[in-house]
Structures are given as C-alpha cells and as structure tokens.
Design a protein around this motif. Structure first.
Motif, PDB file in Angstrom:
ATOM      1  N   ALA A 160       0.832  -1.207   0.000  1.00 37.77           N
ATOM      2  CA  ALA A 160       0.000   0.000   0.000  1.00 37.77           C
ATOM      3  C   ALA A 160       0.865   1.255   0.000  1.00 37.77           C
ATOM      4  O   ALA A 160       0.556   2.240  -0.677  1.00 37.77           O
ATOM      5  CB  ALA A 160      -0.933  -0.010   1.202  1.00 37.77           C
ATOM      6  N   ALA A 161       1.994   1.245   0.750  1.00 35.29           N
ATOM      7  CA  ALA A 161       2.872   2.406   0.779  1.00 35.29           C
ATOM      8  C   ALA A 161       3.514   2.643  -0.582  1.00 35.29           C
ATOM      9  O   ALA A 161       3.607   3.781  -1.056  1.00 35.29           O
ATOM     10  CB  ALA A 161       3.951   2.223   1.847  1.00 35.29           C
ATOM     11  N   ALA A 162       3.962   1.560  -1.238  1.00 33.49           N
ATOM     12  CA  ALA A 162       4.559   1.707  -2.570  1.00 33.49           C
ATOM     13  C   ALA A 162       3.548   2.225  -3.571  1.00 33.49           C
ATOM     14  O   ALA A 162       3.852   3.078  -4.411  1.00 33.49           O
ATOM     15  CB  ALA A 162       5.132   0.362  -3.035  1.00 33.49           C
ATOM     16  N   LEU A 163       2.332   1.724  -3.500  1.00 37.50           N
ATOM     17  CA  LEU A 163       1.283   2.197  -4.402  1.00 37.50           C
ATOM     18  C   LEU A 163       0.976   3.666  -4.176  1.00 37.50           C
ATOM     19  O   LEU A 163       0.751   4.428  -5.125  1.00 37.50           O
ATOM     20  CB  LEU A 163       0.027   1.343  -4.207  1.00 37.50           C
ATOM     21  N   ALA A 164       0.997   4.093  -2.913  1.00 37.17           N
ATOM     22  CA  ALA A 164       0.728   5.503  -2.620  1.00 37.17           C
ATOM     23  C   ALA A 164       1.813   6.399  -3.195  1.00 37.17           C
ATOM     24  O   ALA A 164       1.540   7.473  -3.732  1.00 37.17           O
ATOM     25  CB  ALA A 164       0.617   5.704  -1.111  1.00 37.17           C
ATOM     26  N   VAL A 165       3.090   5.963  -3.101  1.00 40.16           N
ATOM     27  CA  VAL A 165       4.187   6.759  -3.659  1.00 40.16           C
ATOM     28  C   VAL A 165       4.051   6.876  -5.167  1.00 40.16           C
ATOM     29  O   VAL A 165       4.224   7.953  -5.758  1.00 40.16           O
ATOM     30  CB  VAL A 165       5.543   6.137  -3.273  1.00 40.16           C
ATOM     31  N   VAL A 166       3.704   5.762  -5.826  1.00 46.80           N
ATOM     32  CA  VAL A 166       3.551   5.794  -7.285  1.00 46.80           C
ATOM     33  C   VAL A 166       2.406   6.714  -7.689  1.00 46.80           C
ATOM     34  O   VAL A 166       2.507   7.496  -8.637  1.00 46.80           O
ATOM     35  CB  VAL A 166       3.335   4.364  -7.814  1.00 46.80           C
ATOM     36  N   VAL A 167       1.314   6.643  -6.962  1.00 45.07           N
ATOM     37  CA  VAL A 167       0.158   7.487  -7.278  1.00 45.07           C
ATOM     38  C   VAL A 167       0.493   8.957  -7.091  1.00 45.07           C
ATOM     39  O   VAL A 167       0.146   9.810  -7.911  1.00 45.07           O
ATOM     40  CB  VAL A 167      -1.045   7.073  -6.418  1.00 45.07           C
ATOM     41  N   LEU A 168       1.211   9.301  -6.016  1.00 40.38           N
ATOM     42  CA  LEU A 168       1.560  10.693  -5.771  1.00 40.38           C
ATOM     43  C   LEU A 168       2.540  11.224  -6.809  1.00 40.38           C
ATOM     44  O   LEU A 168       2.424  12.373  -7.256  1.00 40.38           O
ATOM     45  CB  LEU A 168       2.151  10.841  -4.361  1.00 40.38           C
ATOM     46  N   LEU A 169       3.521  10.402  -7.204  1.00 42.42           N
ATOM     47  CA  LEU A 169       4.447  10.831  -8.246  1.00 42.42           C
ATOM     48  C   LEU A 169       3.728  11.054  -9.562  1.00 42.42           C
ATOM     49  O   LEU A 169       3.989  12.022 -10.283  1.00 42.42           O
ATOM     50  CB  LEU A 169       5.567   9.791  -8.423  1.00 42.42           C
TER      51      LEU A 169
END
Length: 254
Positions: free
Chosen positions: A54-63
């Motif tokens: 979930a944390a990795a997905l959040a970083v990708v979405v924010l970028l």
C-alpha cells in the motif's frame, strides 16, 4: 459444630478462568490450533506485505499525480537538485562604443578536421571530427574616427557632404547553442588516451577553425556593401528631415 450447607460453595469464579461447563469436549484425534494463535505465523507476514504494498502504491500514485499536475504542490523527496557554486562576475572594463551597426550576416559552416599519423592504420590512431558551426558577423561604421572637416555644408544650407570611414567587420560570434558535433571517429589509442587524460583544447581547435571559416565567408558575402548602403540611407533620411535637400555620403579608403 455443624457447618452451613453452602459453606463449601465457591463465592465467585476467577475472571477468565474456564469452568468445567465451558471447556470443549476432548477428542482422541489431534486438535488444530485456534486461528490467530502461535500456529498461525502467516498472519503478521501477510499484514506487513499489505502495508508495504500500500505504501509503494501511494508513492507511485503521488508521483504520477505530480507529473500530471493533479497535486502540483506535492514535493518529490527523490527529485533531482542542482547546486550552483559559481563565483560572482568580475567587471574588468567598460568601453564606450560609437559604432553604427549597419548589417549583420548569419552563417553556417561544416568543419571536417582529421588528425592521424602516416603509416599508422586509422583504427589504431585516428581522430576525425565533423562539426557544424553557426555564427554571425556584424558590419559597422565607427563614427568615433570621423576626422575634422568630414562634414561640409553648402553656403545656402541646402546641401551637405559627409565623409565616413569605410565599414568594418566585427568579431565573429560563434553560437554554441546552434553549433554541434555531427560525427566523431577515434582510434583505439585515442580512446585509451581520453580515459587516462582528456584533451580540453581539442574542441577549441574545432571552434577556432569554424570562426575562421565564418570570417572568410563574411568577407566574401558583400556585407561591406550592404553596410555602406544602409548607413547612407539612414543618414540621408535623418539629414533631409533637418531641412537639407541634397545629402552626399562618401566613404574613405580603409
């Protein structure tokens, strides 16, 4: 002495302590551990994997949101930073100019420079550069060199004659943003030499040749004649607006 009948009855049960009525029935077969107990080691591991995912997905979405402009204020913690440690500019001199720039020529030349050795194969020792250079040259008239008596006015004040110095060509200005290396060939020993120690003056030689070619092209392009014509038209328009009916412009031999 007689004791009351309920003297042996428990006054209360221990909190959380199972009684005989709540114990599960025994069986002869093996019993499975309850869910979430010591035998269930995969539960915490799966939970950790879900959190990391979930944390990795959040970083990708924010970028992605920052790139597309959805969240422009979001700051990328891994963004590239550039630090400029250049020293402040130093003013060395100021020169007053009295030049009238009458024309400018823009040129492009192709420099094909090769450095090799006799009786040595090119694959071993050879350096050839194909450089496309773009630059400009100005043609100007230096009004500061006008001698005394260069302006002669007629007795009736209707005509004037002016003697000007011949136009000159300025220094060639090589445009590095529009210039580029089209192709480059180097031998084996040249590549090894570049790894050991580079040659910072190698490009300077190509630049110098490009400037010389542009200067030669400017001399043969008729830029002087264009500067003479433009200067004459400028002065004729200016002096006629002051009331002169006839304006004569001549150029002295440089």
């Amino acid at each position: 002495m007689a004791r009351d009948g309920d003297i042996n009855e428990p006054t209360r049960e221990f909190p959380g302590y199972p009684t005989a009525d709540t114990l599960p029935a025994r069986s002869d077969g093996p019993t499975e551990p309850p869910a979430g107990g010591r035998g269930s080691a995969g539960g915490p591991v799966k939970g950790l994997l879900w959190v990391l995912g979930a944390a990795a997905l959040a970083v990708v979405v924010l970028l992605g949101a920052q790139t597309t402009g959805i969240f422009p204020d979001f700051r990328n913690p891994f963004a590239e930073e550039q630090t400029d440690r250049s020293q402040p500019s130093l003013l060395k001199s100021i020169q007053d100019l009295s030049r009238y720039v009458a024309a400018e020529g823009n040129f492009q030349v192709v420099v094909d420079l090769q450095n090799d050795r006799n009786n040595v194969p090119d694959w071993l020792l050879n350096q050839r550069t194909l450089f496309v250079g773009a630059g400009s040259v100005e043609a100007y008239v230096d009004f500061s060199t006008i001698a005394e008596g260069a302006v002669v006015e007629s007795a009736d004040g209707k005509s004037v004659e002016i003697k000007l110095p011949a136009p000159q060509l300025g220094k060639t200005n090589l445009d590095l943003e529009s210039s580029y290396v089209f192709a480059e060939e180097r031998g084996l020993l040249n590549r090894v030499g570049d790894l050991v120690k580079g040659d910072p003056n190698r490009q300077q030689q190509v630049y110098r040749l490009a400037e010389e070619r542009i200067t030669t092209a400017a001399r043969d392009s008729g830029l002087h004649q264009r500067a003479e014509e433009n200067t004459r038209k400028m002065l004729e328009g200016l002096l006629r607006s002051l009331g002169y009916e006839k304006v004569t412009i001549t150029y002295t031999t440089p």
